[in-house]
Design an enzyme around this catalytic site. Structure first.
Site: not given
Ligand SMILES: Cc1ncc(COP(=O)(O)O)c(C=O)c1O
Length: 465
Positions: A125, A377-379
């Protein structure tokens, strides 16, 4: 022949290697830190360097006293050390920031108006979001399933793009799969179409030698806390022109050359050019010095030896997981191929058939003293692409709530390691995965406030009987 083989170094000394953590059964065990991709432990060398400097700590660029002068010199020397570590070109700048997220947001604010930004939807992100947030026009490229497909997709997108400034933001190594991206090829393609490139090296720089000159990227960003230097600093480095022409990232002291009261009552400001323009406020000298110390320590250990050691651990891990049919390793590239053929740093995500990933991660911690990460995982777009629908979490323990109506609850487990990881941690992890898959958890778990916590021990005799 063997004399030509790269020497493999011992794990580097890191803080926390002797820390004992409690298991749910009351015993204690040495903590196996396998979440380097989130934040790596501090190198002992970094800690020692910071401790040795601490009594001499003083203000930077603001004091006439001896310690202020010394601290200013140390801060500027740290900049030069980072420039050397990254093999920057003549004229490139090193700006100290808070971390990669900060670096990329800084650059997003410095990109000339009208620039079209290209980013694969698989980005973290921090690489995906700052551009639109800064009001720029973003072209999101679909998840490629091979390195060649990534290069071809960029080529096609840039060929069809209107005239005007363009920027590609790309990761060097995925924070989800650990896979290496074809940075040099993407950069060559981007430059052929007149686009600039910023490399998100948050997961690459701690594991691989990175040469900005050789890769030819225009900017690079990374975080100190993932590079064994957790003192609140990060780096944005690269070309000066867009940075010098942009409005300062923050307005305040240190970024200004002069500030004068005008006769009409307004205030006229002349801003610095160079790194100071974007470093308003008192600099984080300890953070910058810690990064420089880590750069020196990694360079002295030698990336050939560090990479060889990490490859050995990656091979051990992937070979061990390949023997457990319930485990599915998440790969974007070579998804259908042998996982051994996937070039990755020490980062790997997976799911376990029949298990909720939060439950599995909680059992690794509570029953084995192993720290991994579970989640998206911020993705989010990447993990959703990799998981598809068939891996919807089978139970609710700690699983994130679906964010859209009709969306299923998904998450995965990530194991990651680096220069301080002993073989024993990877071996214990593989043993734990095997035991959990074969025997199940020894305790029951329930979701308490979003965390998966152990409740009561399972009476295995009764269950088996
Ligand atoms: C690939 C990648 N880019 C950017 C970031 C953001 O880094 P930070 O949280 O240090 O700003 C991360 C953090 O996990 C990352 O893995």
């Amino acid at each position: 022949m063997s004399s030509l083989a790269t020497e493999i170094c011992a794990p580097l000394a890191v803080l926390g290697r002797d820390v004992q953590v409690p298991l749910v059964n009351g015993e204690k065990v040495g903590y196996a830190a396998l979440d380097y991709a989130a934040s790596s432990p501090a190198l002992q060398r970094v800690w020692d360097d910071v401790a040795a400097y601490a009594p001499y700590y003083g203000s930077v660029h603001r004091g006439a006293g001896y310690l202020s002068q010394l601290s200013t010199d140390l801060f500027e020397q740290s900049r030069r050390t980072v420039a050397e570590f990254l093999d920057l070109r003549e004229g490139d700048q090193v700006v100290f920031t808070r971390a990669t997220t900060d670096s990329l947001n800084l650059l997003a604010g410095a990109v000339p108006a009208g620039t079209r930004v290209f980013a694969f939807e698989t980005e973290h992100h921090a690489s995906l979001l700052p551009w639109a947030h800064a009001g720029l026009d973003v072209h999101y490229l679909r998840a490629p399933r091979s390195r060649a497909e990534a290069v071809a997709a960029l080529d096609a997108a840039l060929a069809g793009a209107p005239e005007g400034p363009k920027l590609l933001c790309v990761t060097g190594a995925s924070n989800v799969t650990g896979e290496l991206w074809p940075v040099a090829e993407l950069t060559e393609t981007a430059h052929r179409h007149g686009a600039r490139v910023v490399l998100d090296a948050a997961q690459l720089a701690p594991h691989h030698r990175v040469s900005v000159r050789a890769l030819d990227v225009d900017w690079i960003a990374f975080s100190g806390h993932k590079l064994y230097a957790p003192f609140g600093a990060g780096v944005l480095a690269g070309r000066a022109d867009w940075l010098d022409a942009a409005e300062p990232y923050l307005a305040g002291g240190g970024a200004t050359r002069t500030v004068a009261r005008e006769t009409d009552g307004s205030v006229a400001v002349q801003w610095h050019t160079g790194p100071a323009r974007h470093e308003a406020g008192s600099p984080n000298v300890i953070g910058a010095y810690a990064i420089a110390s880590a750069c020196r320590a990694l360079t002295e250990a030698g990336f050939d030896a560090l990479e060889a050691r990490e490859r050995q651990l990656v091979d051990r891990l992937t070979a061990g997981l390949a023997e457990i049919p319930e485990v599915r390793v998440l790969n974007l590239f070579g998804a259908t191929g042998d996982i051994h053929s996937v070039a990755r740093v020490g980062v790997l995500s997976f799911v376990v058939r029949g298990w909720n990933s939060s439950h599995f991660s909680a059992a690794l911690s509570a029953e084995y003293g192993i720290g991994v990460r579970d989640g998206l995982f911020c993705a989010h777009p990447l993990v959703r692409t990799l998981l598809g629908d068939e891996d919807a979490a089978p139970s609710e323990c700690g699983a994130p709530e679906p964010s859209l109506p009709g969306e299923r609850s998904l998450n995965a487990i990530r194991v990651s390691f680096g220069a301080g990881t002993p073989d024993e941690h990877v071996d214990r992890f593989l043993t734990a995965v095997r035991e959990l898959v074969t025997d199940g958890a020894a305790w029951n778990y329930r979701n308490e406030g979003g965390r998966c916590v152990a409740t009561v021990q399972i009476d295995r005799g009764r269950r088996e009987g």
